[in-house]
Design a protein around this motif. Sequence first.
Motif, PDB file in Angstrom:
ATOM      1  N   ALA A  82     -10.101  36.174   2.317  1.00 18.78           N
ATOM      2  CA  ALA A  82     -10.916  35.370   3.233  1.00 18.78           C
ATOM      3  C   ALA A  82     -10.210  35.218   4.573  1.00 18.78           C
ATOM      4  O   ALA A  82     -10.859  35.220   5.630  1.00 18.78           O
ATOM      5  CB  ALA A  82     -11.188  33.997   2.612  1.00 18.78           C
ATOM      6  N   LEU A  93      -4.965  30.051   5.561  1.00 15.55           N
ATOM      7  CA  LEU A  93      -6.392  30.253   5.859  1.00 15.55           C
ATOM      8  C   LEU A  93      -6.918  29.157   6.774  1.00 15.55           C
ATOM      9  O   LEU A  93      -7.578  29.445   7.781  1.00 15.55           O
ATOM     10  CB  LEU A  93      -7.179  30.285   4.553  1.00 15.55           C
ATOM     11  CG  LEU A  93      -8.712  30.289   4.688  1.00 15.55           C
ATOM     12  CD1 LEU A  93      -9.196  31.513   5.439  1.00 15.55           C
ATOM     13  CD2 LEU A  93      -9.372  30.194   3.312  1.00 15.55           C
ATOM     14  N   VAL A 146     -15.326  32.961   4.984  1.00 19.54           N
ATOM     15  CA  VAL A 146     -14.764  32.357   3.769  1.00 19.54           C
ATOM     16  C   VAL A 146     -15.825  32.320   2.684  1.00 19.54           C
ATOM     17  O   VAL A 146     -15.580  32.697   1.525  1.00 19.54           O
ATOM     18  CB  VAL A 146     -14.234  30.933   4.051  1.00 19.54           C
ATOM     19  CG1 VAL A 146     -13.604  30.345   2.791  1.00 19.54           C
ATOM     20  CG2 VAL A 146     -13.224  30.953   5.190  1.00 19.54           C
TER      21      VAL A 146
END
Length: 314
Positions: free
Chosen positions: A44, A171, A265
């Motif tokens: 992601a 992330l 994501v």
Amino acid sequence: MKGLNVSKAVTALMLAGLVLLPLYSSLSGNIFILTLFTRIVILALAAASLNLIMGYGGMMSFGHAAYLGIGGYAVGILAQEGVGSGFVQFPVALAASALFALVIGALSLRTRGVYFIMITLAFAQMAYYVASGLARYGGDDGLTVYKRSDFSGLINLSDRVQFYYLCLAGLLGVIFLIWRVVNSRFGLVVQGLRSNEQRLQAIGFPAKRYQLVCFVIAGTMCGLAGALLANNTDFVSPAVMYWTRSGDLMVMVILGGMGTLFGPVMGAVVYLLLEEFLSQITEYWALIMGPLLLLIVLFGRGGIMGLLGRLNRG
């Protein structure tokens, strides 16, 4: 506004689920789900970095997975040569990815459209064949990373929970950086170039310079994902740079919603969970996955986030 609230609610639930996942894994004793979602979070991150140039900048790079391999090989090669410190490995991975992105961007941004796509693909394939020819570091067979990056006791990457939260922090940090970039004056120019490059050039903005900086930022972010991926799998292979992996990242971005902050994501979670679920049912899972993705793209313009945004309209 109702549709917007739905998308915000789903995004919040997804983030809460990601944060609380290790707790569920510990209480249920399901270690596999933590391993699976660690991989999902890393990919992601890579998809989010591609979204910066593809969704916001309009640059359709088909060689983005090259940075995954470069970041991974930076960690693997340094570990092979006895340099195990993460304080050395990760900066080298980021620097190598940024340098490669600078070279690719400087050449490919001279072109447009399909020519840009083909040049980025060609550079990624060159990186793939170079990695395949590194006999000292495994060649086609790949390189085993026998010891994960060492951060002097600050964090233990061999601990599944600590490593998962490191990947999740990476992330969220990348998403925050993308948010800051796209809402800055620099980011507004980049988005303007996607819409009408000629007009912005006519009023004095150096288009290629802005696009190149954006391209390098995205490549550096993906290099971070590569360094994390090498630590996650304890292995790095030329296959991670192959053009099909770049295609996977593009599918994640388009599926989740191009030009949206959390779309990549969402796309990575849905795509990889579908892949895992269908592969457990049949070895011909791709025959089922293809039509499913096609339906989502056809009936959900703007991807999953676009579909959520229109959910309560009408």
